[in-house]
Design a protein around this motif. Structure first.
Motif, mmCIF file in Angstrom:
data_model
loop_
_atom_site.group_PDB
_atom_site.id
_atom_site.type_symbol
_atom_site.label_atom_id
_atom_site.label_comp_id
_atom_site.label_asym_id
_atom_site.label_seq_id
_atom_site.Cartn_x
_atom_site.Cartn_y
_atom_site.Cartn_z
ATOM 1 N N PRO A 121 1.975 5.059 1.160
ATOM 2 C CA PRO A 121 1.916 5.755 2.454
ATOM 3 C C PRO A 121 0.670 6.634 2.554
ATOM 4 O O PRO A 121 0.047 6.990 1.545
ATOM 5 C CB PRO A 121 3.199 6.599 2.444
ATOM 6 C CG PRO A 121 4.099 5.948 1.455
ATOM 7 C CD PRO A 121 3.210 5.358 0.409
ATOM 8 N N ASP A 122 0.309 6.987 3.773
ATOM 9 C CA ASP A 122 -0.897 7.778 4.012
ATOM 10 C C ASP A 122 -0.807 9.138 3.340
ATOM 11 O O ASP A 122 0.226 9.821 3.391
ATOM 12 C CB ASP A 122 -1.123 7.966 5.520
ATOM 13 C CG ASP A 122 -1.589 6.689 6.191
ATOM 14 O OD1 ASP A 122 -2.130 5.816 5.485
ATOM 15 O OD2 ASP A 122 -1.386 6.562 7.421
ATOM 16 N N HIS A 123 -1.902 9.501 2.705
ATOM 17 C CA HIS A 123 -2.023 10.806 2.051
ATOM 18 C C HIS A 123 -3.496 10.983 1.687
ATOM 19 O O HIS A 123 -4.180 10.008 1.357
ATOM 20 C CB HIS A 123 -1.155 10.855 0.782
ATOM 21 C CG HIS A 123 -1.062 12.225 0.167
ATOM 22 N ND1 HIS A 123 -2.021 12.734 -0.697
ATOM 23 C CD2 HIS A 123 -0.109 13.197 0.276
ATOM 24 C CE1 HIS A 123 -1.668 13.934 -1.077
ATOM 25 N NE2 HIS A 123 -0.507 14.244 -0.504
ATOM 26 N N GLU A 129 0.824 -1.204 0.000
ATOM 27 C CA GLU A 129 0.000 0.000 0.000
ATOM 28 C C GLU A 129 0.864 1.262 0.000
ATOM 29 O O GLU A 129 1.971 1.274 0.554
ATOM 30 C CB GLU A 129 -0.909 -0.015 1.231
ATOM 31 C CG GLU A 129 -2.002 1.038 1.227
ATOM 32 C CD GLU A 129 -2.947 0.870 2.401
ATOM 33 O OE1 GLU A 129 -3.906 1.639 2.496
ATOM 34 O OE2 GLU A 129 -2.718 -0.032 3.221
ATOM 35 N N LYS A 156 -4.101 9.428 -1.769
ATOM 36 C CA LYS A 156 -3.304 8.254 -2.124
ATOM 37 C C LYS A 156 -4.037 7.293 -3.050
ATOM 38 O O LYS A 156 -3.408 6.521 -3.778
ATOM 39 C CB LYS A 156 -2.849 7.517 -0.870
ATOM 40 C CG LYS A 156 -3.937 6.740 -0.157
ATOM 41 C CD LYS A 156 -3.334 5.933 0.985
ATOM 42 C CE LYS A 156 -4.374 5.045 1.645
ATOM 43 N NZ LYS A 156 -3.783 4.219 2.726
ATOM 44 N N ASP A 157 -5.376 7.325 -3.077
ATOM 45 C CA ASP A 157 -6.135 6.447 -3.970
ATOM 46 C C ASP A 157 -6.338 7.052 -5.351
ATOM 47 O O ASP A 157 -6.928 6.412 -6.227
ATOM 48 C CB ASP A 157 -7.509 6.144 -3.352
ATOM 49 C CG ASP A 157 -7.384 5.344 -2.059
ATOM 50 O OD1 ASP A 157 -6.424 4.561 -1.950
ATOM 51 O OD2 ASP A 157 -8.234 5.523 -1.166
#
Length: 493
Positions: free
Chosen positions: A311-313, A309, A316-317
């Motif tokens: 990283p968080d953002h 996956e 991000k999708d």
């Protein structure tokens, strides 16, 4: 008699070796010969390079024929002596196996043979059902009337023992390889199927029904959760490579770059490649059959690629993954308010070009931008996918001023090499002069027929209340009507 016959053959061969010393070579002639245009499914179509009075030193690739697959080459040579002069002929034949019945067209083509360009008009080839092939030998001017080759006795081939063939150990392997074993979601990795033959391999081999085998293998390995960029290999060519210090010839059969759409693990199963492998005659003869066709299957190892996956953002999708850069261009850098201009926002680099989305636009009332035109270019070479995607906007400034387009557009992506998110912003600026266009929209609209009558009316002021005498007349009529109705009601018996 048999002894005299053998002595004659020996003298004939010695004469062939000695005569060139006393005769002059003729001019070299190169030509292309097309095979029969009416064949059966069990027959080969052929294209032959023929070199007369010379030696075949080099030639370019044979043409591809739709509906056929190449099945290796064969060669032959002959020498004739006429009036004391020697003429020689050397032939190299490319065999084509039909895949199905039908009529096919071999387009006109050109080949380079011994540094000469040779042209052929092509042909129309008809492939019918399998034909029964005759095994009768042709007439041999040096043979006997019973169809035997007189050289068989001389070279010891007319004995009662059948020819024995042996299997030579091959030095080759078939491999499925990936450029990475772990990737992020959206990050591309390269996959290839290739057959490798060592430089010191002595086992003769050839490909067998390659298009059908590759099509079947790609069905098994193509993951459902990936975007595919296929390199579309249409001709298998050998490329020298070095693996662990050893030289091989690599024959790449299939190559693609995959971009995973979600996390998980991608499993690539073991695949089988069936090859034609020839057994070699134990006793080699000058004119006889020296090899026998057989088959050998090679298997690749299975592979796994882990997809992790991002990283968080917040985005991000939605962001693209790869290595990118921005180039932008303005058609005008100075213009009046209300005039249109063109702005090109180009993202280029390495990654899934088809998945690049348009830049994020900030809300504003100063410049009106219209939905962009989109153009993309995708290149598949050097084991990677690169390209560019251009978004061309048309804008109309409404207010004068100087504007930095970085305040209007931005494009966010994830760099898997640096493992960071990055933002591309324009650096172009535009200068707008002239008057504000904020109220011009109302002035340019059509307000209707009600407003068209304004110029026809008087400008004199008039009271809003109507004159009282109209009210008195109305009330009097109502009273007379009510009195009449009451009179008739009273007089009714």
């Amino acid at each position: 008699m048999r002894c005299n016959s053998k002595i004659s053959y020996v003298l004939f061969l010695v004469g062939l070796m000695l005569l060139p010393q006393y005769t002059m070579a003729q001019d070299e002639k190169v030509s292309l010969i097309l095979g029969s245009s009416d064949i059966g499914m069990n027959q080969m179509y052929t294209i032959t390079i023929q070199v007369e009075n010379g030696r075949l030193k080099g030639y370019s690739d044979f043409p591809e024929i739709e509906g056929f697959v190449m099945r290796g080459t064969s060669s032959s040579s002959s020498t004739n002596i006429v009036n004391g002069q020697i003429s020689s002929t050397q032939k190299l034949t490319q065999n084509y196996a039909p895949m199905r019945e039908g009529t096919y067209r071999l387009s006109s083509f050109e080949m380079t043979v011994n540094n000469q360009k040779i042209s052929s008009p092509g042909a129309t080839i008809k492939v019918g059902p399998a034909k029964q092939q005759s095994r009768q030998r042709g007439f041999d001017p040096f043979g006997d009337p019973f169809g035997r080759d007189p050289f068989d006795d001389f070279f010891g081939r007319n004995n009662s023992q059948p020819q024995e063939f042996v299997d030579v150990k091959e030095d080759a392997f078939f491999a499925l390889s990936t450029s990475k074993e772990e990737v992020y979601v959206g990050e591309g990795f390269n996959l290839s199927l290739a057959f490798y033959v060592a430089a010191n391999n002595r086992a003769p081999m050839d490909f067998y029904q390659l298009p059908e085998q590759v099509a079947e293998m790609t069905k098994k390995i193509k993951p459902a959760n990936c975007w595919e960029e296929n390199f579309n290999i249409d001709r298998v060519q050998g490329i020298p490579v070095t693996i662990n210090g050893k030289t091989y010839t690599q024959y790449k059969l299939y190559q693609a770059t995959y971009f995973p759409l979600n996390t998980g693990e991608i499993d690539f199963p073991s695949l089988e490649l069936k090859m034609i492998k020839y057994k070699v005659a134990k006793q080699q003869s000058f004119f006889g059959r020296n090899r026998k066709e057989d088959f050998k299957s090679f298997r690749s190892r299975s592979k796994k690629v882990k997809v992790k996956e991002l990283p968080d953002h917040p985005l991000k999708d939605k962001v693209a993954v790869g290595r990118y850069r921005l180039t932008d261009k303005l058609s005008l850098k100075e213009l009046d308010a209300g005039k249109s201009f063109e702005y090109a926002f180009t993202v280029s680099g390495r990654g899934n070009i088809a998945a690049i989305d348009q830049p994020i636009q900030a809300d504003n009332k100063d410049i009106e931008f219209y939905p962009p035109n989109i153009r993309q270019n995708i290149n598949r070479n050097n084991n990677r996918v690169t390209g560019s995607k251009t978004f061309t906007f048309y804008g109309i400034p409404r207010e004068p001023g100087e504007y930095n387009l970085g305040d209007f557009f931005q494009w966010i992506y994830f760099d898997p090499d640096k493992e960071v998110y990055d933002t591309l912003r324009p650096k172009e600026t535009i200068k707008v002069t002239g008057k504000s266009q904020q109220f011009l929209t109302i002035e340019s609209n059509q307000l209707g027929s009600f407003y068209d009558k304004i110029n026809l009316e008087s400008n004199d002021l008039k009271p809003l209340q109507s004159p009282n005498y109209w009210r008195w007349i109305g009330n009097t009529l109502i009273l007379l009507l009510m009195g009449t109705m009451a009179f008739f009601l009273i007089r009714k018996p």
